[in-house]
Motif scaffolding. Structure first.
Motif, PDB file in Angstrom:
ATOM      1  N   SER A  48      79.390  70.206  35.462  1.00 30.14           N
ATOM      2  CA  SER A  48      79.647  71.360  36.327  1.00 30.14           C
ATOM      3  C   SER A  48      78.380  72.063  36.776  1.00 30.14           C
ATOM      4  O   SER A  48      78.427  72.895  37.692  1.00 30.14           O
ATOM      5  CB  SER A  48      80.575  72.347  35.611  1.00 30.14           C
ATOM      6  OG  SER A  48      80.013  72.754  34.377  1.00 30.14           O
ATOM      7  N   ASP A  49      77.236  71.780  36.148  1.00 29.00           N
ATOM      8  CA  ASP A  49      75.974  72.421  36.539  1.00 29.00           C
ATOM      9  C   ASP A  49      75.161  71.574  37.507  1.00 29.00           C
ATOM     10  O   ASP A  49      74.081  71.991  37.951  1.00 29.00           O
ATOM     11  CB  ASP A  49      75.125  72.713  35.292  1.00 29.00           C
ATOM     12  CG  ASP A  49      75.785  73.738  34.374  1.00 29.00           C
ATOM     13  OD1 ASP A  49      76.438  74.662  34.897  1.00 29.00           O
ATOM     14  OD2 ASP A  49      75.654  73.589  33.147  1.00 29.00           O
ATOM     15  N   ASN A  96      73.663  69.674  40.736  1.00 32.73           N
ATOM     16  CA  ASN A  96      73.451  70.072  42.128  1.00 32.73           C
ATOM     17  C   ASN A  96      73.137  68.843  42.965  1.00 32.73           C
ATOM     18  O   ASN A  96      72.004  68.365  42.986  1.00 32.73           O
ATOM     19  CB  ASN A  96      72.308  71.086  42.224  1.00 32.73           C
ATOM     20  CG  ASN A  96      71.975  71.419  43.674  1.00 32.73           C
ATOM     21  OD1 ASN A  96      72.811  71.255  44.558  1.00 32.73           O
ATOM     22  ND2 ASN A  96      70.765  71.893  43.907  1.00 32.73           N
ATOM     23  N   THR A 153      82.994  69.493  40.529  1.00 38.06           N
ATOM     24  CA  THR A 153      81.831  70.176  41.085  1.00 38.06           C
ATOM     25  C   THR A 153      81.343  69.492  42.360  1.00 38.06           C
ATOM     26  O   THR A 153      80.998  70.154  43.342  1.00 38.06           O
ATOM     27  CB  THR A 153      80.688  70.210  40.053  1.00 38.06           C
ATOM     28  OG1 THR A 153      81.094  70.999  38.935  1.00 38.06           O
ATOM     29  CG2 THR A 153      79.423  70.803  40.651  1.00 38.06           C
TER      30      THR A 153
END
Length: 297
Positions: free
Chosen positions: A201-202, A204, A272
């Motif tokens: 989820s973190d 990028n 995400t």
């Protein structure tokens, strides 16, 4: 009666390459691949896992013993070079029998038959007739073909398999895994793009998308076949391929997703990344077109 449909070579290639823990070919209900050519042609060489279509003494096609047509997800029939459903070759005749005798889905007729398929994928030719279950479990799977002969989607193991690189003539790579890169670590040609993103989820991906799409586009323009791969080949690399298709073809996310899902049945991009692809869609089209709250994404 389920009827007949034409099957492009790339579709059969992708059917043969599906896998989860094991190759889908190891599932007896997954595929019935029938070769309607003459016996001597089949014995000389045929597509991996294909069976010779049996005939009666009157030379009429029969349903293979214990084929359980009604259970098969895919029934594919081929001859030497049938190209349309209007042809009267053996593949059409055999396909009609399979359709009439209980295939639950339309029977696929391979366009161009063995001639075209074996020319495109010579590494999938064999003389093996019988496969034991253990052999099917151990079959090598190749990366999924997203754009025929141009763009492939795969796992880290496939990305680091030298024989796969040779067979598919792979010349450029997008590595979206955090595994130690051993096959390309000394690359100095500029044909490797490493995108350092975790599958969580973190992560990028969004900030890298313009650059990775530019890289893929440039390599394809140079006629270099590109493989995009991540650890398992179902999330990070899928997200990158989706972004490229959206950018190059101007497809909204739902159209790009549909295409990739038709190629690879078990894609699961992290939630995400789906949200970031929605943001990418908005940057490309000026609005978010796809409802990413739909549970299908």
């Amino acid at each position: 009666m389920a009827g007949l449909v034409i099957c492009e070579p790339t579709v059969l290639y992708n059917i043969l390459q599906q896998y989860t823990t094991y190759p889908c070919l190891s599932d007896p209900n997954y595929l019935l691949l029938l070769d309607a050519r003459k016996t001597n042609e089949y014995n000389e060489s045929h597509i991996i896992t294909s069976k010779r279509a049996p005939r009666s003494p009157e030379d009429e096609f029969l349903v293979p013993y214990d084929s359980e047509l009604e259970c098969k997800l895919h029934v594919v029939v081929l001859d030497n070079n049938t190209r349309t459903l209007k042809d009267n070759g053996p593949a059409i005749a055999c396909g009609r029998v399979m359709s009439a005798m209980g295939s639950k889905n339309p029977v696929k007729i391979l366009r161009g038959g063995y001639e075209d398929f074996s020319a495109l994928y010579p590494f999938l030719r064999t003389q093996t007739i019988i496969y034991m279950p253990r052999e099917l479990d151990a079959l090598k799977t190749y990366p999924i073909e997203i754009l025929p002969g141009k763009l492939y989607l795969g796992s880290y193991d496939q990305g680091c398999d030298a024989s796969i690189q040779k067979d598919l003539k792979l010349k450029a790579h997008v590595n979206v895994s955090n595994e130690e890169d051993t096959l390309f670590q000394d690359d100095s040609t500029g044909d490797v793009f490493t995108l350092p993103a975790m599958d969580d989820s973190d992560a990028n991906l969004f900030s890298y998308l313009p650059y990775v799409c530019q890289f893929i586009c440039k390599k394809l323009e140079e006629n270099k076949t590109v493989l995009v791969f991540s650890k398992l080949g179902i999330s990070r690399c899928v997200s990158v391929v989706l972004a490229y298709l959206m950018n190059f073809y101007k497809w909204p996310l739902h159209d790009a997703y549909k295409h990739v899902l038709e190629c690879k049945q078990n894609i699961r991009p992290h939630r995400t990344f789906v949200q970031q692809l929605s943001k990418w869609e908005e940057s490309l089209f000026g609005e978010a077109i796809t409802n990413v709250q739909d549970p299908n994404y």
